[in-house]
Design a protein around this motif. Structure first.
Motif, PDB file in Angstrom:
ATOM      1  N   GLU A 170       0.827  -1.204   0.000  1.00 36.69           N
ATOM      2  CA  GLU A 170       0.000   0.000   0.000  1.00 36.69           C
ATOM      3  C   GLU A 170       0.866   1.260   0.000  1.00 36.69           C
ATOM      4  O   GLU A 170       0.587   2.212  -0.744  1.00 36.69           O
ATOM      5  N   TRP A 171       1.894   1.284   0.849  1.00 39.51           N
ATOM      6  CA  TRP A 171       2.757   2.460   0.921  1.00 39.51           C
ATOM      7  C   TRP A 171       3.419   2.737  -0.425  1.00 39.51           C
ATOM      8  O   TRP A 171       3.461   3.876  -0.888  1.00 39.51           O
ATOM      9  N   GLU A 172       3.902   1.718  -1.074  1.00 39.34           N
ATOM     10  CA  GLU A 172       4.585   1.907  -2.354  1.00 39.34           C
ATOM     11  C   GLU A 172       3.634   2.336  -3.467  1.00 39.34           C
ATOM     12  O   GLU A 172       4.071   2.865  -4.488  1.00 39.34           O
ATOM     13  N   SER A 173       2.324   2.145  -3.258  1.00 39.28           N
ATOM     14  CA  SER A 173       1.348   2.529  -4.286  1.00 39.28           C
ATOM     15  C   SER A 173       0.822   3.942  -4.112  1.00 39.28           C
ATOM     16  O   SER A 173       0.104   4.450  -4.986  1.00 39.28           O
ATOM     17  N   VAL A 174       1.143   4.602  -2.995  1.00 39.19           N
ATOM     18  CA  VAL A 174       0.645   5.957  -2.759  1.00 39.19           C
ATOM     19  C   VAL A 174       1.233   6.903  -3.805  1.00 39.19           C
ATOM     20  O   VAL A 174       2.451   7.013  -3.950  1.00 39.19           O
ATOM     21  N   SER A 175       0.365   7.600  -4.528  1.00 38.65           N
ATOM     22  CA  SER A 175       0.817   8.498  -5.593  1.00 38.65           C
ATOM     23  C   SER A 175       0.817   9.961  -5.178  1.00 38.65           C
ATOM     24  O   SER A 175       1.443  10.788  -5.845  1.00 38.65           O
ATOM     25  N   ALA A 176       0.119  10.300  -4.106  1.00 36.22           N
ATOM     26  CA  ALA A 176       0.046  11.702  -3.675  1.00 36.22           C
ATOM     27  C   ALA A 176       1.394  12.168  -3.144  1.00 36.22           C
ATOM     28  O   ALA A 176       2.096  11.416  -2.463  1.00 36.22           O
ATOM     29  N   PRO A 177       1.787  13.417  -3.444  1.00 33.17           N
ATOM     30  CA  PRO A 177       2.981  13.972  -2.799  1.00 33.17           C
ATOM     31  C   PRO A 177       2.847  13.867  -1.283  1.00 33.17           C
ATOM     32  O   PRO A 177       1.802  14.219  -0.723  1.00 33.17           O
ATOM     33  N   THR A 178       3.894  13.376  -0.642  1.00 29.32           N
ATOM     34  CA  THR A 178       3.812  13.055   0.784  1.00 29.32           C
ATOM     35  C   THR A 178       4.928  13.738   1.561  1.00 29.32           C
ATOM     36  O   THR A 178       6.077  13.746   1.131  1.00 29.32           O
ATOM     37  N   LEU A 179       4.559  14.303   2.713  1.00 32.44           N
ATOM     38  CA  LEU A 179       5.533  14.828   3.667  1.00 32.44           C
ATOM     39  C   LEU A 179       5.619  13.856   4.827  1.00 32.44           C
ATOM     40  O   LEU A 179       4.614  13.558   5.480  1.00 32.44           O
ATOM     41  N   ALA A 180       6.806  13.316   5.073  1.00 32.31           N
ATOM     42  CA  ALA A 180       7.041  12.426   6.214  1.00 32.31           C
ATOM     43  C   ALA A 180       7.865  13.181   7.245  1.00 32.31           C
ATOM     44  O   ALA A 180       8.988  13.617   6.952  1.00 32.31           O
ATOM     45  N   VAL A 181       7.316  13.348   8.429  1.00 34.69           N
ATOM     46  CA  VAL A 181       7.949  14.136   9.486  1.00 34.69           C
ATOM     47  C   VAL A 181       8.327  13.208  10.636  1.00 34.69           C
ATOM     48  O   VAL A 181       7.495  12.429  11.120  1.00 34.69           O
ATOM     49  N   ARG A 195      14.442   3.345   5.412  1.00 35.65           N
ATOM     50  CA  ARG A 195      13.801   2.320   4.590  1.00 35.65           C
ATOM     51  C   ARG A 195      12.407   2.773   4.155  1.00 35.65           C
ATOM     52  O   ARG A 195      12.018   2.595   2.997  1.00 35.65           O
ATOM     53  N   PHE A 196      11.662   3.365   5.073  1.00 35.47           N
ATOM     54  CA  PHE A 196      10.315   3.822   4.744  1.00 35.47           C
ATOM     55  C   PHE A 196      10.359   4.905   3.667  1.00 35.47           C
ATOM     56  O   PHE A 196       9.616   4.841   2.676  1.00 35.47           O
ATOM     57  N   ILE A 197      11.226   5.885   3.833  1.00 33.26           N
ATOM     58  CA  ILE A 197      11.317   6.972   2.857  1.00 33.26           C
ATOM     59  C   ILE A 197      11.740   6.439   1.492  1.00 33.26           C
ATOM     60  O   ILE A 197      11.197   6.830   0.454  1.00 33.26           O
ATOM     61  N   SER A 198      12.688   5.525   1.464  1.00 33.39           N
ATOM     62  CA  SER A 198      13.232   5.042   0.195  1.00 33.39           C
ATOM     63  C   SER A 198      12.200   4.281  -0.625  1.00 33.39           C
ATOM     64  O   SER A 198      12.316   4.207  -1.854  1.00 33.39           O
ATOM     65  N   ARG A 199      11.185   3.751   0.024  1.00 36.70           N
ATOM     66  CA  ARG A 199      10.200   2.948  -0.698  1.00 36.70           C
ATOM     67  C   ARG A 199       8.928   3.719  -1.027  1.00 36.70           C
ATOM     68  O   ARG A 199       7.979   3.164  -1.585  1.00 36.70           O
ATOM     69  N   GLY A 200       8.910   5.013  -0.731  1.00 38.44           N
ATOM     70  CA  GLY A 200       7.792   5.858  -1.119  1.00 38.44           C
ATOM     71  C   GLY A 200       8.010   6.446  -2.499  1.00 38.44           C
ATOM     72  O   GLY A 200       9.134   6.501  -2.999  1.00 38.44           O
ATOM     73  N   ALA A 201       6.942   6.914  -3.128  1.00 37.84           N
ATOM     74  CA  ALA A 201       7.024   7.405  -4.510  1.00 37.84           C
ATOM     75  C   ALA A 201       7.414   8.877  -4.597  1.00 37.84           C
ATOM     76  O   ALA A 201       8.347   9.240  -5.317  1.00 37.84           O
ATOM     77  N   GLN A 202       6.698   9.739  -3.892  1.00 35.13           N
ATOM     78  CA  GLN A 202       6.957  11.189  -3.939  1.00 35.13           C
ATOM     79  C   GLN A 202       7.021  11.705  -2.506  1.00 35.13           C
ATOM     80  O   GLN A 202       6.056  12.289  -2.018  1.00 35.13           O
ATOM     81  N   VAL A 203       8.134  11.482  -1.854  1.00 37.27           N
ATOM     82  CA  VAL A 203       8.224  11.764  -0.426  1.00 37.27           C
ATOM     83  C   VAL A 203       9.235  12.855  -0.139  1.00 37.27           C
ATOM     84  O   VAL A 203      10.375  12.805  -0.599  1.00 37.27           O
ATOM     85  N   THR A 204       8.796  13.837   0.643  1.00 36.40           N
ATOM     86  CA  THR A 204       9.679  14.847   1.215  1.00 36.40           C
ATOM     87  C   THR A 204       9.820  14.543   2.696  1.00 36.40           C
ATOM     88  O   THR A 204       8.816  14.346   3.392  1.00 36.40           O
ATOM     89  N   ARG A 205      11.039  14.469   3.171  1.00 38.28           N
ATOM     90  CA  ARG A 205      11.269  14.135   4.580  1.00 38.28           C
ATOM     91  C   ARG A 205      11.726  15.368   5.345  1.00 38.28           C
ATOM     92  O   ARG A 205      12.568  16.128   4.879  1.00 38.28           O
ATOM     93  N   VAL A 206      11.173  15.533   6.542  1.00 41.36           N
ATOM     94  CA  VAL A 206      11.605  16.591   7.461  1.00 41.36           C
ATOM     95  C   VAL A 206      11.910  15.943   8.802  1.00 41.36           C
ATOM     96  O   VAL A 206      11.073  15.205   9.350  1.00 41.36           O
ATOM     97  N   ASP A 207      13.090  16.199   9.325  1.00 39.04           N
ATOM     98  CA  ASP A 207      13.466  15.724  10.657  1.00 39.04           C
ATOM     99  C   ASP A 207      13.468  16.904  11.612  1.00 39.04           C
ATOM    100  O   ASP A 207      14.228  17.861  11.429  1.00 39.04           O
ATOM    101  N   LEU A 208      12.614  16.840  12.622  1.00 40.06           N
ATOM    102  CA  LEU A 208      12.528  17.911  13.602  1.00 40.06           C
ATOM    103  C   LEU A 208      13.723  17.858  14.552  1.00 40.06           C
ATOM    104  O   LEU A 208      14.200  16.779  14.894  1.00 40.06           O
ATOM    105  N   ALA A 209      14.164  19.011  14.988  1.00 41.50           N
ATOM    106  CA  ALA A 209      15.321  19.082  15.875  1.00 41.50           C
ATOM    107  C   ALA A 209      14.986  18.638  17.293  1.00 41.50           C
ATOM    108  O   ALA A 209      15.873  18.371  18.088  1.00 41.50           O
TER     109      ALA A 209
END
Length: 233
Positions: A170-181, A195-209
């Motif tokens: 399911e995660w790999e099929s998500v087509s919507a632009p995604t923000l993972a925080v 691993r999670f980020i690498s297997r997404g299609a259109q993912v922007t990652r943000v790591d909070l301080a």
């Protein structure tokens, strides 16, 4: 174990946008003991809410935001109903994880709550005064004999058991632009996040301080900055 109330400050911070907060089944003011606790049931509920607030889709797709189990649900909605989701925001989410031992410990802890609590102060004394515990205390239900949780312990355990099943397809099929925080003190390892980020299609990652798994409460400013920047893009 929380409810949409936890996201009221986030909703207020998204000035100029219509924000709908959802109490998922078994949580908050939704059905306390649902007959179906499958992941599909949660997905169907959220899809129905989206249809209701978008007049059956005639006003367009939505930006869907979720944290932890709610984020896992949001991810599955994005996979099952791509036409309903314009953008997806996941706070402290992965494909699904957890062990039977974790689930047993959760149930044991929840059943040990000395309910009813006489008042909010008694709840804080037992739960703690961190932001998450305060949110739980604020969400307790007032009854004649005191304050009670708005959830059933067995329902929570059964719900999280279903979330523990990995949903890579399911995660790999998500087509919507995604923000993972992710928060600095969150629950996932560096390897799990990568691993999670690498297997997404259109993912922007943000790591909070800063922040914990509940960064919407204890790293609020950072969280809102990441969220608002993404949905305004």
């Amino acid at each position: 174990m929380g409810s949409g109330r936890e996201f009221i400050p986030t909703a207020h911070a998204l000035e100029g946008r219509k924000v709908v907060l959802v109490d998922l089944r078994g949580h908050g003011r939704s059905t306390r003991i649902p007959s179906d606790l499958s992941r599909d049931a949660f997905v169907s509920d959220v899809a129905a809410v989206i249809d209701a607030v978008t007049e059956g889709g005639t006003t367009g797709p939505v930006d869907l935001v979720g944290q932890s189990m709610g984020g896992h649900t949001a991810m599955l909605v994005g996979a099952a109903h791509p036409e309903k989701v314009r953008r997806l925001v996941l706070l402290e989410v992965d494909e699904g994880n957890g062990s039977p031992e974790d689930h047993a410990d959760l149930g044991e802890w929840l059943r040990a709550w000395p309910v009813p609590f006489a008042n909010r102060e008694a709840a804080i004394a037992h739960l703690g005064d961190d932001p998450l515990s305060q949110a739980w205390a604020n969400d307790l239900e007032q009854r004649a004999d005191g304050l009670h949780p708005r959830f059933d312990a067995d329902v929570m355990v059964e719900t999280i058991r279903a979330v523990a099943v990995p949903r890579w397809e399911e995660w790999e099929s998500v087509s919507a632009p995604t923000l993972a925080v992710y928060a600095k003190g969150g629950m996932f390892t560096a390897e799990q996040k990568d691993r999670f980020i690498s297997r997404g299609a259109q993912v922007t990652r943000v790591d909070l301080a800063g922040g914990s798994h509940d960064a919407h409460l204890d790293a609020f400013d950072e969280w809102v900055a990441a969220l608002s920047g993404f949905v305004a893009a």
